[in-house]
Design an enzyme around this catalytic site. Structure first.
Site, short mmCIF file in Angstrom:
data_model
loop_
_atom_site.label_atom_id
_atom_site.label_comp_id
_atom_site.label_asym_id
_atom_site.label_seq_id
_atom_site.Cartn_x
_atom_site.Cartn_y
_atom_site.Cartn_z
N PHE A 1 28.50 20.50 4.98
CA PHE A 1 28.31 19.40 4.33
C PHE A 1 27.99 18.90 5.59
CE2 PHE A 1 30.12 14.43 6.00
CZ PHE A 1 29.62 14.49 4.77
N SER B 1 32.71 26.10 5.68
CA SER B 1 32.95 24.87 5.82
C SER B 1 33.41 24.54 4.43
CB SER B 1 31.99 24.02 6.42
OG SER B 1 33.42 22.57 7.15
N MET B 2 32.90 22.76 4.32
CA MET B 2 32.99 22.39 2.38
C MET B 2 32.81 23.72 1.48
SD MET B 2 30.90 18.69 1.27
CE MET B 2 29.17 19.82 0.62
N ASP C 1 37.64 26.01 16.24
CA ASP C 1 36.52 25.11 15.61
C ASP C 1 36.67 23.98 16.18
OD1 ASP C 1 35.61 24.03 13.48
OD2 ASP C 1 36.09 26.15 12.15
N HIS D 1 32.50 26.98 14.52
CA HIS D 1 32.94 26.04 13.14
C HIS D 1 31.89 27.53 12.73
CE1 HIS D 1 33.63 24.40 9.77
NE2 HIS D 1 32.47 23.84 9.63
#
Length: 268
Positions: A25, A93-94, A194, A224
């Site tokens: 994202f 992530s996303m 993270d 992250h």
């Protein structure tokens, strides 16, 4: 709007085993480009698309929703399936949430999934305020470049568009409900430190998927965006070994396609 330099999509025509990579994202393909190139160099067919609204300016993302981002990776998966015998989906992530939904909805068409710091929920006070605040404030500070390694930066927006963030919150709920439909082998790699996605998201995902072949790896030296961080090489090596275990034809350098199907690399 022109795409930011370095944020372009990436594709490589390789062997009969394909990999679709999904970025995060407000991020771009740049965060996964070294991973994609590593796999391409080992003979795999690779697709790393640029999600709608990403890679230009944050205002462009304001008018996109999760359905747009998912539709893009769904198209790419279908295209890979047409030219590859087996397809794996990887995500950050996303992008991990996109990966999980593809696995839930496409079943055996996805041979296995690899996740790096996958997101499952929008956390914090902002999550509860989004339904109202998004109509009052267009954006908030960005989440890009959570990287421990000095001198490395992620190409991502410095602002988070709140209409898009609200849609992301809705998307996570959709994916969470579908997690029990994920049955494929899973390689989940996450960072204890993270500052964007807490380890609780990985724990939640592992507790809800139905997969029996699950490998969890801790990325102790990275934040992250671990794919650009100290643990990047480990991510690349572990994911390639994961593919090799499930698709033995890959071997050490992939499995060649028939000559007519080519082997060129493009960055656009």
């Amino acid at each position: 709007m022109p795409v930011l330099p370095g944020a372009e999509p990436y594709r490589h025509e390789g062997g009969e085993v394909g990999v679709l990579l999904c970025h995060g994202f407000t991020g771009s393909p740049q965060s996964l480009r070294p991973w994609a190139e590593y796999l391409a160099a080992r003979g795999l067919t690779v697709s790393l698309p640029l999600l709608p609204g990403h890679g230009t300016r944050w205002q462009d993302m304001q008018v996109t929703r999760w359905q747009d981002w998912y539709a893009e990776v769904d198209r790419e998966l279908r295209a890979l399936r047409e030219r590859c015998a087996q397809v794996f989906v990887f995500g950050l992530s996303m992008g991990g949430a996109l990966t999980l939904r593809l696995a839930a909805r496409h079943g055996d068409a996805v041979r296995g999934v690899a996740l790096v710091n996958p997101a499952n929920k929008v956390h914090g006070v902002m999550a509860h305020a989004l339904p109202v605040v998004r109509h009052l404030v267009p954006s908030t500070r960005g989440i890009a470049s959570d990287i421990a390694k000095e001198g490395v930066a992620e190409i991502g927006y410095d602002r988070v568009p709140l209409h898009a963030a609200y849609s992301l919150r809705q998307f996570f709920r959709v994916v969470d409900a579908e997690l029990p439909q994920v049955t494929q082998p899973v390689l989940l790699m996450h960072s204890p430190q993270d500052h964007v996605v807490p380890p609780a998201d990985s724990a939640r995902i592992l507790s809800r998927i139905s997969s029996t072949d699950v490998t969890e790896i801790l990325l102790e030296q990275s934040y992250h965006v671990a794919t650009l961080d100290h643990d990047a090489e480990r991510i690349f090596e572990e994911s390639h070994a994961f593919i090799g275990r499930l698709a033995p034809s890959v071997g050490t350098m992939g499995s060649p396609m028939p000559e007519a199907r080519g082997g060129s690399t493009t960055g656009g």
